[in-house]
Design a protein around this motif. Structure first.
Motif, PDB file in Angstrom:
ATOM      1  N   ARG A 188       9.177  -5.349  18.567  1.00 36.57           N
ATOM      2  CA  ARG A 188       9.410  -4.057  17.941  1.00 36.57           C
ATOM      3  C   ARG A 188      10.885  -3.725  17.960  1.00 36.57           C
ATOM      4  N   PRO A 189      11.371  -2.965  17.006  1.00 35.42           N
ATOM      5  CA  PRO A 189      10.671  -2.389  15.867  1.00 35.42           C
ATOM      6  C   PRO A 189      10.480  -3.418  14.759  1.00 35.42           C
ATOM      7  N   TYR A 190       9.618  -3.073  13.808  1.00 34.02           N
ATOM      8  CA  TYR A 190       9.398  -3.915  12.644  1.00 34.02           C
ATOM      9  C   TYR A 190       9.001  -3.045  11.458  1.00 34.02           C
ATOM     10  N   ILE A 191       9.006  -3.662  10.275  1.00 32.52           N
ATOM     11  CA  ILE A 191       8.675  -2.964   9.035  1.00 32.52           C
ATOM     12  C   ILE A 191       7.576  -3.729   8.311  1.00 32.52           C
ATOM     13  N   VAL A 192       6.640  -2.982   7.768  1.00 33.48           N
ATOM     14  CA  VAL A 192       5.580  -3.548   6.931  1.00 33.48           C
ATOM     15  C   VAL A 192       5.662  -2.870   5.572  1.00 33.48           C
ATOM     16  N   TYR A 193       5.490  -3.652   4.507  1.00 34.06           N
ATOM     17  CA  TYR A 193       5.464  -3.061   3.167  1.00 34.06           C
ATOM     18  C   TYR A 193       4.209  -3.534   2.445  1.00 34.06           C
ATOM     19  N   GLN A 194       3.736  -2.692   1.518  1.00 36.00           N
ATOM     20  CA  GLN A 194       2.525  -3.023   0.765  1.00 36.00           C
ATOM     21  C   GLN A 194       2.591  -2.355  -0.599  1.00 36.00           C
ATOM     22  N   GLN A 241       4.690   1.046  -0.525  1.00 37.07           N
ATOM     23  CA  GLN A 241       4.664   1.842   0.697  1.00 37.07           C
ATOM     24  C   GLN A 241       5.347   1.034   1.797  1.00 37.07           C
ATOM     25  N   VAL A 242       6.313   1.662   2.433  1.00 40.03           N
ATOM     26  CA  VAL A 242       7.060   1.024   3.510  1.00 40.03           C
ATOM     27  C   VAL A 242       6.736   1.780   4.789  1.00 40.03           C
ATOM     28  N   CYS A 243       6.419   1.041   5.851  1.00 37.91           N
ATOM     29  CA  CYS A 243       6.083   1.667   7.127  1.00 37.91           C
ATOM     30  C   CYS A 243       6.909   1.022   8.234  1.00 37.91           C
ATOM     31  N   ALA A 244       7.636   1.871   8.950  1.00 32.60           N
ATOM     32  CA  ALA A 244       8.446   1.422  10.089  1.00 32.60           C
ATOM     33  C   ALA A 244       7.666   1.690  11.372  1.00 32.60           C
ATOM     34  N   TRP A 245       7.563   0.696  12.231  1.00 32.72           N
ATOM     35  CA  TRP A 245       6.835   0.823  13.502  1.00 32.72           C
ATOM     36  C   TRP A 245       7.786   0.595  14.666  1.00 32.72           C
ATOM     37  N   ALA A 246       7.668   1.467  15.677  1.00 32.94           N
ATOM     38  CA  ALA A 246       8.556   1.379  16.842  1.00 32.94           C
ATOM     39  C   ALA A 246       7.865   1.980  18.060  1.00 32.94           C
ATOM     40  N   VAL A 265      13.089   4.913  -6.612  1.00 34.46           N
ATOM     41  CA  VAL A 265      12.893   6.361  -6.641  1.00 34.46           C
ATOM     42  C   VAL A 265      12.003   6.690  -5.450  1.00 34.46           C
ATOM     43  N   THR A 266      12.442   7.618  -4.617  1.00 28.44           N
ATOM     44  CA  THR A 266      11.663   8.025  -3.449  1.00 28.44           C
ATOM     45  C   THR A 266      10.544   8.958  -3.902  1.00 28.44           C
ATOM     46  N   LEU A 267       9.313   8.662  -3.466  1.00 27.29           N
ATOM     47  CA  LEU A 267       8.147   9.466  -3.838  1.00 27.29           C
ATOM     48  C   LEU A 267       7.659  10.259  -2.632  1.00 27.29           C
ATOM     49  N   GLY A 268       8.340  11.308  -2.304  1.00 21.43           N
ATOM     50  CA  GLY A 268       7.938  12.166  -1.194  1.00 21.43           C
ATOM     51  C   GLY A 268       8.677  11.840   0.089  1.00 21.43           C
ATOM     52  N   ALA A 269       8.524  12.754   1.020  1.00 26.73           N
ATOM     53  CA  ALA A 269       9.162  12.623   2.326  1.00 26.73           C
ATOM     54  C   ALA A 269       8.370  11.667   3.212  1.00 26.73           C
ATOM     55  N   PRO A 270       8.978  11.175   4.280  1.00 27.12           N
ATOM     56  CA  PRO A 270       8.258  10.293   5.209  1.00 27.12           C
ATOM     57  C   PRO A 270       7.081  11.018   5.870  1.00 27.12           C
ATOM     58  N   ALA A 326       6.419   5.574  10.791  1.00 26.16           N
ATOM     59  CA  ALA A 326       6.864   6.476   9.731  1.00 26.16           C
ATOM     60  C   ALA A 326       6.714   5.703   8.432  1.00 26.16           C
ATOM     61  N   ARG A 327       5.989   6.300   7.472  1.00 23.07           N
ATOM     62  CA  ARG A 327       5.781   5.602   6.205  1.00 23.07           C
ATOM     63  C   ARG A 327       6.257   6.452   5.042  1.00 23.07           C
ATOM     64  N   GLN A 328       6.651   5.762   3.978  1.00 26.42           N
ATOM     65  CA  GLN A 328       7.172   6.442   2.806  1.00 26.42           C
ATOM     66  C   GLN A 328       6.905   5.574   1.582  1.00 26.42           C
ATOM     67  N   ASP A 329       6.631   6.233   0.456  1.00 29.71           N
ATOM     68  CA  ASP A 329       6.365   5.526  -0.793  1.00 29.71           C
ATOM     69  C   ASP A 329       7.575   5.562  -1.710  1.00 29.71           C
ATOM     70  N   PHE A 330       7.727   4.461  -2.466  1.00 29.71           N
ATOM     71  CA  PHE A 330       8.833   4.328  -3.398  1.00 29.71           C
ATOM     72  C   PHE A 330       8.323   3.771  -4.709  1.00 29.71           C
ATOM     73  N   SER A 331       8.908   4.224  -5.797  1.00 25.86           N
ATOM     74  CA  SER A 331       8.655   3.635  -7.098  1.00 25.86           C
ATOM     75  C   SER A 331       9.800   2.666  -7.360  1.00 25.86           C
ATOM     76  N   LEU A 332       9.454   1.403  -7.599  1.00 18.35           N
ATOM     77  CA  LEU A 332      10.461   0.355  -7.785  1.00 18.35           C
ATOM     78  C   LEU A 332      10.239  -0.320  -9.135  1.00 18.35           C
ATOM     79  N   TRP A 333      11.317  -0.596  -9.818  1.00 16.82           N
ATOM     80  CA  TRP A 333      11.258  -1.285 -11.105  1.00 16.82           C
ATOM     81  C   TRP A 333      12.013  -2.612 -11.001  1.00 16.82           C
ATOM     82  N   ILE A 334      11.485  -3.600 -11.622  1.00 14.84           N
ATOM     83  CA  ILE A 334      12.174  -4.891 -11.640  1.00 14.84           C
ATOM     84  C   ILE A 334      11.833  -5.629 -12.934  1.00 14.84           C
TER      85      ILE A 334
END
Length: 116
Positions: free
Chosen positions: A30-36, A59-64, A90-95, A108-116
């Motif tokens: 720890r710490p680590y990050i998971v994304y989905q 969705q990105v989630c930080a674990w510690a 683009v950040t979609l809301g607060a953590p 702590a998790r947070q959602d993002f809109s990503l374009w590629i």
């Protein structure tokens, strides 16, 4: 380059490479990050053409061990994703704070809109 590769590359320096899609290994340091990827906006044209861009809601989630560490890490993750111009993040809301009873980790998790 896939969106998953872009996300990994943006976040890896924050946790010495401990960034995982979907689920982290049970014995990870720890710490680590998971994304989905949890959806995204579909791009449809009336003429049936295929878009050159794809959108992902990530969705990105930080674990510690401690709340402050997880909260700080998700803030750094937001900055790191926004720094990658190719992602057009683009950040979609607060953590959102979370807690895992089994591991006693703070998240702590947070959602993002990503374009590629």
């Amino acid at each position: 380059m896939t969106i998953e590769v872009q996300v990994f590359q943006a976040l890896r320096q924050l946790v010495d490479g401990r960034v995982y899609p979907d689920l982290a290994p049970a014995d990870v340091a720890r710490p680590y990050i998971v994304y989905q990827q949890v959806g995204g906006d579909a791009v449809n044209f009336l003429d049936g053409a295929i878009s050159s861009k794809r959108n992902s809601r990530m969705q990105v989630c930080a674990w510690a061990e401690a709340r402050i560490e997880a909260s700080t890490l998700i803030e750094l993750a937001e900055l790191a994703l926004h720094a990658v111009t190719a992602l057009q993040a683009v950040t979609l809301g607060a953590p959102v704070a979370t807690y895992d009873e089994e591991t006693t980790l703070r998240g702590a998790r947070q959602d993002f809109s990503l374009w590629i």
